[in-house]
Write a protein that holds these residues in place. Structure first.
Motif, PDB file in Angstrom:
ATOM      1  N   ASP A 269      42.649  35.675  41.810  1.00 54.71           N
ATOM      2  CA  ASP A 269      42.853  37.174  42.347  1.00 54.71           C
ATOM      3  C   ASP A 269      44.018  37.601  43.124  1.00 54.71           C
ATOM      4  OD1 ASP A 269      41.554  35.588  44.215  1.00 54.71           O
ATOM      5  OD2 ASP A 269      39.932  37.220  44.550  1.00 54.71           O
TER       6      ASP A 269
ATOM      7  N   GLN B 143      48.254  36.810  39.144  1.00 55.03           N
ATOM      8  CA  GLN B 143      47.064  37.193  40.245  1.00 55.03           C
ATOM      9  C   GLN B 143      46.728  38.698  39.588  1.00 55.03           C
ATOM     10  OE1 GLN B 143      48.450  36.607  44.504  1.00 55.03           O
ATOM     11  NE2 GLN B 143      49.575  38.354  43.890  1.00 55.03           N
ATOM     12  N   SER B 144      45.186  38.518  39.496  1.00 54.70           N
ATOM     13  CA  SER B 144      44.421  39.704  39.091  1.00 54.70           C
ATOM     14  C   SER B 144      44.145  40.777  40.017  1.00 54.70           C
ATOM     15  CB  SER B 144      43.129  39.314  38.428  1.00 54.70           C
ATOM     16  OG  SER B 144      42.460  38.583  39.405  1.00 54.70           O
ATOM     17  N   ALA B 145      44.205  40.371  41.380  1.00 54.32           N
ATOM     18  CA  ALA B 145      44.335  41.449  42.262  1.00 54.32           C
ATOM     19  C   ALA B 145      44.977  41.267  43.747  1.00 54.32           C
ATOM     20  CB  ALA B 145      42.584  41.322  42.676  1.00 54.32           C
TER      21      ALA B 145
END
Ligand code: BTN
Length: 289
Positions: free
Chosen positions: A36, A66-68
């Motif tokens: 994330d 990165q997803s967040a």
């Protein structure tokens, strides 16, 4: 290569480790395909959890995706595999004061990517945590720094996240009919055509470790003149998010932003305040002596 099997990125983890390990006992480097946020992951590892012992040793964590991703002031940080470099350095740190650390980190990142500018540096630093690239079309955001701290076992730790745009990206959803078209971000390849994310990591990470240790030892003072050489705001009309307007007048020895306002000089230290140059505005007049 297809979308499901993207080109492998060859990360110089060993070379980074060899450069930094002599300075940081217990240091390690880890590359993840996705997480994330590298900052969030280092915070989680520092604290530990059920079945997961705390990991307080110095660690450089790189994420290909990165997803967040997180930016300052609760903002999102968007990045894409191969187009961006996203990593965080977590380590115990005991400086006399924390003010100016993000500026020292910015100096290290900028100088490592543009070590010997021929004229005015093209990588500029916008207080307190932005890297900008000067382009023929104006300044573009090149990257940002997010520093967080936490205590473990009575020892303060810093997690220093760095995000850099490496390759040019098309803006998703950019509306060609919009009155003010969205401004594309700057990228490292506009500065150095062959640079990719792994090469940028090898340039930046050892310099970052050296800078953080120098900051722990001596504070912001060794970085003050080097920051001033790249200060993107100095002499410009600025507006702070608390409404204050004035002219940026560099930073103090402790890293506070100096702003000359109509009612006198102020020093801005708050991490909650953002500052932006006022486009096209001349510097505000000085108050009478
Ligand atoms: C900002 O411009 O506000 C700071 C951006 C910082 C982004 C980096 S990318 C690596 C690390 N992980 C995060 O989630 N954020 C930082």
């Amino acid at each position: 290569m297809t979308a499901s099997s993207p080109c492998p990125l060859r990360w110089p983890a060993e070379a980074v480790w060899e450069a930094a390990a002599p300075l940081l006992p217990g240091f390690s480097v880890e590359v993840l395909p996705e997480i994330d946020s590298t900052n969030s992951e280092l915070m989680r590892r520092l604290k530990g959890g059920p079945g997961r012992p705390p990991q307080p040793e110095p660690l450089l964590l790189v994420a290909e995706q990165q997803s967040a991703g997180r930016g300052r002031l609760g903002r999102q940080w968007q990045s894409r595999r191969g187009d961006s470099l996203t990593f965080s350095l977590g380590l115990p740190l005991a400086p006399a004061g924390w003010s100016g650390l993000s500026l020292a980190v910015g100096v290290a990142v900028a100088e490592s990517l543009e070590p010997a500018p021929l004229g005015a540096p093209r990588i500029r630093l916008k207080w307190p945590n932005d890297l900008w690239l000067a382009t023929p079309d104006g300044e573009r955001k090149l990257g940002g720094i997010l520093i967080e701290t936490a205590s473990w076992g009575g020892v303060r730790h810093a997690v220093i996240g760095v995000g850099l745009n490496v390759r040019p990206v098309a803006l998703p959803g950019a509306d060609p009919a919009a009155a003010l078209p969205a401004v594309p971000p700057g990228c490292l390849q506009a500065l150095s055509a062959g640079l990719d994310a792994p090469a940028a990591l090898l340039a930046v990470a050892p310099a970052l470790v050296r800078a953080v240790l120098a900051f722990e030892h001596s504070g912001f003072a060794p970085f003050a003149a080097r920051f001033a050489a790249r200060d993107a705001l100095d002499g410009r009309a600025v507006q702070l998010s608390d409404g204050t307007q004035g002219t940026a007048r560099g930073v103090g020895q402790g890293g506070a932003l100096r702003v000359q306002t109509a009612s006198g000089p102020v020093e801005v230290t708050s991490a909650e305040v953002s500052v932006r140059p006022v486009p096209g505005a001349p510097a505000a007049p000085e108050p009478p002596c």
